[in-house]
Structures are given as C-alpha cells and as structure tokens.
Motif scaffolding. Structure first.
Motif, short mmCIF file in Angstrom:
data_model
loop_
_atom_site.label_atom_id
_atom_site.label_comp_id
_atom_site.label_asym_id
_atom_site.label_seq_id
_atom_site.Cartn_x
_atom_site.Cartn_y
_atom_site.Cartn_z
N ALA A 169 0.82 -1.22 0.00
CA ALA A 169 0.00 0.00 0.00
C ALA A 169 0.85 1.26 0.00
O ALA A 169 0.37 2.34 -0.37
CB ALA A 169 -0.94 0.00 1.21
N ALA A 170 2.13 1.15 0.41
CA ALA A 170 3.00 2.33 0.47
C ALA A 170 3.73 2.58 -0.85
O ALA A 170 4.42 3.60 -0.99
CB ALA A 170 4.02 2.16 1.59
N VAL A 171 3.60 1.68 -1.83
CA VAL A 171 4.31 1.81 -3.10
C VAL A 171 3.47 2.65 -4.06
O VAL A 171 2.24 2.52 -4.11
CB VAL A 171 4.61 0.43 -3.69
CG1 VAL A 171 5.36 0.56 -5.01
CG2 VAL A 171 5.42 -0.40 -2.70
N VAL A 172 4.14 3.53 -4.84
CA VAL A 172 3.42 4.45 -5.72
C VAL A 172 3.96 4.34 -7.15
O VAL A 172 5.10 3.93 -7.38
CB VAL A 172 3.54 5.91 -5.24
CG1 VAL A 172 2.96 6.06 -3.84
CG2 VAL A 172 4.99 6.38 -5.28
N SER A 186 8.63 3.91 -10.24
CA SER A 186 8.01 3.58 -8.96
C SER A 186 8.65 4.39 -7.85
O SER A 186 9.67 5.05 -8.03
CB SER A 186 8.17 2.08 -8.67
OG SER A 186 7.64 1.30 -9.72
N GLY A 187 8.03 4.34 -6.69
CA GLY A 187 8.54 5.01 -5.50
C GLY A 187 7.84 4.43 -4.29
O GLY A 187 6.99 3.54 -4.40
N LEU A 216 4.24 16.49 -12.35
CA LEU A 216 4.83 15.36 -11.64
C LEU A 216 3.77 14.82 -10.68
O LEU A 216 3.35 15.52 -9.75
CB LEU A 216 6.08 15.81 -10.87
CG LEU A 216 6.84 14.73 -10.09
CD1 LEU A 216 7.35 13.64 -11.02
CD2 LEU A 216 8.00 15.35 -9.30
N LYS A 217 3.31 13.59 -10.92
CA LYS A 217 2.20 13.03 -10.14
C LYS A 217 2.56 11.64 -9.61
O LYS A 217 3.39 10.94 -10.21
CB LYS A 217 0.93 12.93 -10.98
CG LYS A 217 0.40 14.27 -11.46
CD LYS A 217 -0.89 14.09 -12.25
CE LYS A 217 -1.45 15.44 -12.70
NZ LYS A 217 -2.72 15.28 -13.44
N VAL A 218 1.92 11.28 -8.50
CA VAL A 218 2.08 9.94 -7.93
C VAL A 218 0.70 9.32 -7.75
O VAL A 218 -0.26 10.00 -7.39
CB VAL A 218 2.84 9.96 -6.59
CG1 VAL A 218 4.23 10.53 -6.77
CG2 VAL A 218 2.08 10.76 -5.55
N ILE A 219 0.61 8.00 -8.01
CA ILE A 219 -0.63 7.25 -7.84
C ILE A 219 -0.34 6.10 -6.88
O ILE A 219 0.53 5.27 -7.15
CB ILE A 219 -1.15 6.69 -9.17
CG1 ILE A 219 -1.31 7.81 -10.20
CG2 ILE A 219 -2.47 5.96 -8.97
CD1 ILE A 219 -1.66 7.30 -11.59
N PHE A 220 -1.04 6.06 -5.77
CA PHE A 220 -0.81 5.00 -4.78
C PHE A 220 -1.44 3.69 -5.25
O PHE A 220 -2.37 3.68 -6.06
CB PHE A 220 -1.40 5.40 -3.43
CG PHE A 220 -0.47 6.25 -2.61
CD1 PHE A 220 0.33 5.68 -1.63
CD2 PHE A 220 -0.38 7.61 -2.83
CE1 PHE A 220 1.20 6.45 -0.89
CE2 PHE A 220 0.48 8.39 -2.09
CZ PHE A 220 1.27 7.82 -1.11
N ALA A 221 -0.91 2.60 -4.74
CA ALA A 221 -1.42 1.27 -5.08
C ALA A 221 -2.90 1.18 -4.74
O ALA A 221 -3.36 1.71 -3.72
CB ALA A 221 -0.63 0.20 -4.33
N ASP A 222 -3.64 0.50 -5.62
CA ASP A 222 -5.08 0.30 -5.48
C ASP A 222 -5.86 1.60 -5.60
O ASP A 222 -7.00 1.69 -5.13
CB ASP A 222 -5.42 -0.40 -4.15
CG ASP A 222 -4.92 -1.82 -4.11
OD1 ASP A 222 -4.85 -2.45 -5.18
OD2 ASP A 222 -4.57 -2.30 -3.01
N ARG A 223 -5.27 2.62 -6.21
CA ARG A 223 -5.99 3.87 -6.48
C ARG A 223 -6.14 4.04 -7.99
O ARG A 223 -5.34 3.54 -8.78
CB ARG A 223 -5.23 5.07 -5.90
CG ARG A 223 -5.05 5.02 -4.39
CD ARG A 223 -6.36 5.20 -3.66
NE ARG A 223 -6.20 5.18 -2.22
CZ ARG A 223 -5.91 6.25 -1.49
NH1 ARG A 223 -5.75 7.43 -2.07
NH2 ARG A 223 -5.78 6.16 -0.18
N ALA A 224 -7.17 4.78 -8.38
CA ALA A 224 -7.41 5.05 -9.79
C ALA A 224 -6.52 6.20 -10.26
O ALA A 224 -6.10 7.03 -9.45
CB ALA A 224 -8.89 5.39 -10.01
N PRO A 225 -6.22 6.27 -11.57
CA PRO A 225 -5.38 7.36 -12.09
C PRO A 225 -5.93 8.74 -11.77
O PRO A 225 -5.16 9.69 -11.59
CB PRO A 225 -5.36 7.09 -13.60
CG PRO A 225 -5.55 5.61 -13.71
CD PRO A 225 -6.50 5.26 -12.61
N ASP A 226 -7.27 8.88 -11.71
CA ASP A 226 -7.82 10.21 -11.42
C ASP A 226 -7.66 10.59 -9.95
O ASP A 226 -8.04 11.69 -9.54
CB ASP A 226 -9.29 10.28 -11.82
CG ASP A 226 -10.14 9.23 -11.13
OD1 ASP A 226 -9.59 8.47 -10.31
OD2 ASP A 226 -11.35 9.16 -11.41
N GLU A 227 -7.10 9.69 -9.13
CA GLU A 227 -6.81 10.00 -7.73
C GLU A 227 -5.34 10.37 -7.53
O GLU A 227 -4.85 10.37 -6.39
CB GLU A 227 -7.17 8.81 -6.84
CG GLU A 227 -8.65 8.43 -6.87
CD GLU A 227 -8.96 7.24 -5.98
OE1 GLU A 227 -9.01 7.42 -4.75
OE2 GLU A 227 -9.11 6.12 -6.52
#
Length: 418
Positions: free
Chosen positions: A199-202, A226-227, A264-275
């Motif tokens: 859950a902490a990986v983006v 990734s990050g 520059l954007k980050v998307i967290f695991a189990d989140r949609a791109p629009d989040e």
C-alpha cells in the motif's frame, strides 16, 4: 287423567289448579277451562287446547295472535311431558304441567310404540345437532390453528438450521482460507512482506516538454517509474533520473534544446489514475540516483515498515522482494485494470559492494525507484536501472542484472532535508 297446573308467570302467578278432563282449553275468555288473567294481554281469548290423543297428551295452538311456546320453543302442535312449561305469547303468562294417570289407566297402559319425534323433539334434536356441529367445528379450528403453529415453528426451525449450517460452512471455508493463507505466508515470507508494504508503493508519472532554442515546443515526453512513501505526511522516495531524465539521457547532450517539467504526479497502489496527487522535488542526489518528493496528502499516507541500514546485515545470497510498477501505466492499459496494482518480483542478491546492490532479476522500465525488501520486511535499497557500479550508464547487454542503491544513502539524504 288428572292434570295439575301451576301458574308460574302472568297475573295469576302462584295459583294451582287440578283438572280431570281429557280436553282443557286456555285463554282470557271466561268460558275457558283454565282462564288466564284479563291483564295478560299477550294471551288470546281462546289461546290453546290441551287434550289426550293416541300420541299422549298434546297441546295445540288455536290460531292465537302471539303463539304458543313449549319450554321456550314456539309450536303449533306438540306432545307434552311431565314438567313441561306452556307459555302463551312471547313473554306472556305461563303454566307448568304435571300429568297424573289414574290407577286403572296405569294398569291398562301398554308399552308405547315408538312414535315419530314431535316438533319440540325435532327442534331440540336440531339444536343439539347444531351445538354438536359447533363443538366439532371449534375442535377442527383449534386443530388447524395448532397445526399452523406447529408448521410455522417447523419452518422457522428448518430456516434457522439452514442458516446455522451456512454459517458453519462459511466459517469452515474462512478458517480454511486463513489457514491456507497462513501456510502460504509461512512457506514464503516474501508474500507477507508484500501484503504489509504494497500500500506504500506508488506509481510516478512525470510529463515534460522539450523546447528549442527559441522556446518553442518541439516534443513532449513521459517518464514513469516507482517510489515508496517513507513519511505519513507525504514524503516519497524514488530515483532521481525519474525527476530529471534529461540529465541521464545522452540524446540531450550537446543539443540546443531545453526540457521543461510539466507535471509530476504519484498514484498510490489500489488507487485510480484520477486520484493522482501532485508532487514536487524536495531533495535529490544525481550521484546516488535518489530523490525525495513531497505531496500534499488529505490523510496520513501508508508507509513502509522500516529500513535496514546496516550493510553487515545485507549478504550475498539473501532472498529479497521487489515491489513496483513494471511498464508503468502501459501495463494497466494492457490488462484493462482501472486501479494501479503492484507487481512482486522475487530475487537474490548476487553481489554486495559499498555503493550498489547487484540482483539476479532484470530491471525493466517502470521498476526504477522500487523498494527492495529483505525477508523481515525492511527496505535495504532502491532499485535503479540507470547507474552502473561506477556511475556510468548501464550497458544494454547487462539488462538481466538489476542494480540497487543501498538504503543508507537515502537516510543520509533525509538528514539534509530542512
């Protein structure tokens, strides 16, 4: 035959009379054998007659205005027995009849042949039948209601039994699933590491424009990798080359062009791109290919469990887990996923040097910046695909070898953040 009368209702109530006649008339007129009180207006002048016939002693109504009653039942003709009550009109005067036979009559009496039931007997029989029928009907109704109650109880009992059985079955399945999951995690602790940390990986997406010497846009580009979150307040660690890719790309060397960051954007695991959350560079080290980003998170972020900075605890042959987003958003589009999902890759440390970790897993685009976990779930390094052991670009023929930066360099960079 002797008839004894007792007036029990009407103007002559209490009077007693004895008559020895085979025919006796009743009424308010003076010529009746039994005269009723003139005040008893419900009785007619010539109301009824009592006489002896083959049937026995019989009473017959003389077409009176209000009718003749025997024991409360209106009759036109009826047989009379000892103790019967004659009433002349509804709520009219009444007398009780006692029949006394003479000695000669008693001796000459022969057994009576069965006779057809009189009207009184028929009415009484009908009443008894109705009462009996009502009783039977009540018994049937009670039995039906009792059966309905028993049926409802049976249905409820069966339903509860089914629910209990389903609950037990689900409990067994859930327990079995937990045991299977526990056995899988016990057999492969890296699975447990992934569950606790993914859950902490983006996924990091960096859009930038390329301008010519006159400031005109000649092209656009996207850098993905990734990050992982290291602070609940929004600090994210990744590779520096994802934020400044042009500093590592030979195609930009000596060119009269200027790369300009667009988003520059980050998307967290189990989140949609629009989040996706907007990010900004806080600190970076081109030499060690490490960057720290900051996002303004509406809620505290999930972070990795911890770090292992001691190089003595990172050994050749150790099994490790890499969690990231290989191929970036292209993998999401290819598989039709609507949410970012991490990938777990098992690897082994094939070489340890003071500045790099060498892994036996290939590093493809999108995996850059992924955390490298040991079996205890601690981050021991950051995966990079851009730097060799001495800092030069990786040779394409060495793509089957993954390289990582030890985590202690990230911790040193954190100390420099104001």
């Amino acid at each position: 035959m002797e008839i004894r009368l007792t007036h029990i209702g009407g103007g002559y109530a209490g009077r007693r009379e004895v008559l020895s006649k085979d025919r006796i008339t009743f009424g308010r007129a003076a010529d009746n054998d039994v005269r009723l009180s003139p005040q008893d207006v419900r009785a007619s002048a010539h109301h009824a007659v009592l006489f002896v016939s083959d049937e026995g002693v019989v009473v017959e109504d003389l077409n009176s205005t209000n009718g003749t009653y025997v024991n409360g039942v209106r009759v036109h003709r009826a047989r009379i027995r000892n103790g019967d009550v004659l009433q002349f009109g509804r709520r009219g005067p009444s007398v009780r009849i006692e029949i006394v036979a003479s000695t000669e009559e008693a001796e000459s009496v022969t057994p009576e042949a069965p006779t057809a039931p009189t009207l009184v007997e028929s009415v009484a029989s009908s009443t008894a039948w109705r009462v009996g029928r009502t009783t039977v009907q009540l018994m049937i109704d009670q039995a039906v209601r009792r059966s309905a109650r028993l049926w409802r109880r049976w249905v409820v009992g069966v339903a509860l039994g089914i629910l209990v059985a389903i609950g037990i079955a689900l409990g067994i399945l859930w327990r079995g699933e937990r045991e299977r999951s526990a056995s899988v995690e016990e057999a492969n602790p890296l699975v447990r590491v992934a569950v606790r940390n993914q859950a902490a990986v983006v996924l990091i997406q960096h859009h930038f424009r390329i301008l010519d010497a006159r400031g005109r846009e000649v092209n656009t580009a996207l850098s993905e990798g990734s990050g992982f979150a290291i602070d609940p307040q929004g600090v994210i660690a990744t590779n520096y080359h994802l934020v400044r890719p042009w500093e590592f790309d030979a195609r930009f060397a000596g060119q009269a062009i200027t790369p300009v960051s667009q988003s520059l954007k980050v998307i967290f695991a189990d989140r949609a791109p629009d989040e996706a959350l907007e990010a900004r560079l806080v600190r970076g080290s081109p030499e060690m290919d490490i960057a720290l980003l900051k996002v303004d998170a509406p809620t505290p972020l999930p972070v990795v469990e911890g770090f292992e900075p001691d190089p003595a605890r990172v050994r050749q042959g150790d099994e490790v887990a890499i969690i990231g987003f290989p191929l970036g958003s292209a993998l999401l589009q290819t598989t039709g996923q609507e949410r970012a999902t991490t990938t777990l890759t098992r690897s082994t440390i094939s070489k340890v040097s003071p500045t790099l970790l060498q892994l036996d897993a290939p590093v493809i685009q999108g995996y850059s910046g992924s955390p490298i976990f040991n079996r205890e779930g601690k981050v021991i390094g950051i995966l990079t695909a851009r730097l060799g052991e001495r800092g030069e670009p990786i040779d394409p023929s060495a793509r089957a070898i993954g390289l990582g930066t030890p985590i202690r360099f990230l911790l040193q960079l954190l100390k420099e953040v104001p």
